[in-house]
Motif scaffolding. Structure first.
Motif, PDB file in Angstrom:
ATOM      1  N   ILE A   8       0.851  -1.184   0.000  1.00  0.00           N
ATOM      2  CA  ILE A   8       0.000   0.000   0.000  1.00  0.00           C
ATOM      3  C   ILE A   8       0.891   1.240   0.000  1.00  0.00           C
ATOM      4  O   ILE A   8       1.928   1.258   0.665  1.00  0.00           O
ATOM      5  N   ARG A   9       0.500   2.229  -0.777  1.00  0.00           N
ATOM      6  CA  ARG A   9       1.200   3.509  -0.810  1.00  0.00           C
ATOM      7  C   ARG A   9       0.582   4.414   0.249  1.00  0.00           C
ATOM      8  O   ARG A   9      -0.639   4.534   0.327  1.00  0.00           O
ATOM      9  N   ILE A  10       1.455   5.046   1.012  1.00  0.00           N
ATOM     10  CA  ILE A  10       1.001   5.874   2.128  1.00  0.00           C
ATOM     11  C   ILE A  10       1.639   7.252   2.014  1.00  0.00           C
ATOM     12  O   ILE A  10       2.852   7.365   1.849  1.00  0.00           O
ATOM     13  N   ARG A  11       0.825   8.282   2.137  1.00  0.00           N
ATOM     14  CA  ARG A  11       1.315   9.665   2.118  1.00  0.00           C
ATOM     15  C   ARG A  11       1.721  10.060   3.535  1.00  0.00           C
ATOM     16  O   ARG A  11       1.022  10.823   4.202  1.00  0.00           O
ATOM     17  N   ILE A  17       4.627   5.906   9.663  1.00  0.00           N
ATOM     18  CA  ILE A  17       4.191   4.547   9.334  1.00  0.00           C
ATOM     19  C   ILE A  17       4.676   3.573  10.403  1.00  0.00           C
ATOM     20  O   ILE A  17       3.915   2.720  10.878  1.00  0.00           O
ATOM     21  N   ASN A 129      -3.496  -3.127   6.395  1.00  0.00           N
ATOM     22  CA  ASN A 129      -2.673  -2.127   5.708  1.00  0.00           C
ATOM     23  C   ASN A 129      -3.422  -0.799   5.593  1.00  0.00           C
ATOM     24  O   ASN A 129      -2.841   0.268   5.803  1.00  0.00           O
ATOM     25  N   ALA A 130      -4.707  -0.858   5.251  1.00  0.00           N
ATOM     26  CA  ALA A 130      -5.503   0.367   5.111  1.00  0.00           C
ATOM     27  C   ALA A 130      -5.625   1.081   6.460  1.00  0.00           C
ATOM     28  O   ALA A 130      -5.551   2.317   6.518  1.00  0.00           O
ATOM     29  N   ARG A 133      -2.329   2.717   7.128  1.00  0.00           N
ATOM     30  CA  ARG A 133      -2.239   3.899   6.254  1.00  0.00           C
ATOM     31  C   ARG A 133      -3.024   5.075   6.839  1.00  0.00           C
ATOM     32  O   ARG A 133      -2.509   6.184   6.958  1.00  0.00           O
ATOM     33  N   ASP A 134      -4.271   4.804   7.220  1.00  0.00           N
ATOM     34  CA  ASP A 134      -5.125   5.870   7.742  1.00  0.00           C
ATOM     35  C   ASP A 134      -4.507   6.499   8.997  1.00  0.00           C
ATOM     36  O   ASP A 134      -4.486   7.721   9.143  1.00  0.00           O
ATOM     37  N   GLU A 137      -1.275   8.490   8.043  1.00  0.00           N
ATOM     38  CA  GLU A 137      -1.571   9.741   7.347  1.00  0.00           C
ATOM     39  C   GLU A 137      -2.172  10.786   8.288  1.00  0.00           C
ATOM     40  O   GLU A 137      -1.982  11.980   8.088  1.00  0.00           O
TER      41      GLU A 137
END
Length: 141
Positions: A8-11, A17, A129-130, A133-134, A137
């Motif tokens: 997963i790509r994470i900003r 992270i 993973n989501a 990520r949340d 971010e």
């Protein structure tokens, strides 16, 4: 052998992270404690719930490289019956984007009998993973 590989790509920064990862339910409490205490190489007893059934795994934390990697291996009952190597990698992708890669390699004599559990595991990885990520971010950990 069967492998689950999710990415997963994470900003967020690798630090955000990492912080989200080490507090997430993606890592069992016993492994989190070993990470915090710097106990790589030590055998851990980890209760798991697979497919609605409880099981106890024997796990060895192999690597902890803060901001980059966590890796462990474990087995059910005896080595060679149902084994797994699990890892999380945090990789720089491009400015402002970081990759979180989660991988599990299953092996052992019971592997053909547990394909349903393995299929469900991939969906669980994507959900975890989501959530990581949340959290990363938001940067609130």
């Amino acid at each position: 052998m069967q492998t689950i590989h999710t990415m997963i790509r994470i900003r967020a920064s690798p630090e955000n992270i990492w912080n989200a990862l080490v507090v997430s339910p993606a890592i069992p409490t016993e492994i989190k404690n070993a990470i915090r205490d710097g106990k790589t190489g030590q055998k851990l007893i980890v209760p798991m719930n697979a497919g609605g059934r409880g099981a106890t795994l024997t796990v060895k934390l192999l690597a902890v490289d803060p901001l980059r990697e966590i890796r462990w291996k474990g087995y059910l009952w005896i080595p060679g019956l149902f084994d797994g190597k699990h890892s999380f990698e945090i990789r720089n992708d491009r400015e402002g984007i970081t990759l979180l890669v989660q991988r599990k390699i299953f092996s052992g004599l019971l592997l053909p009998l547990l394909s349903g559990t393995i299929s469900a595991t991939k969906q669980q990885f994507e959900t975890m993973n989501a959530a990581i990520r949340d959290e990363a971010e938001r940067g609130t950990t």
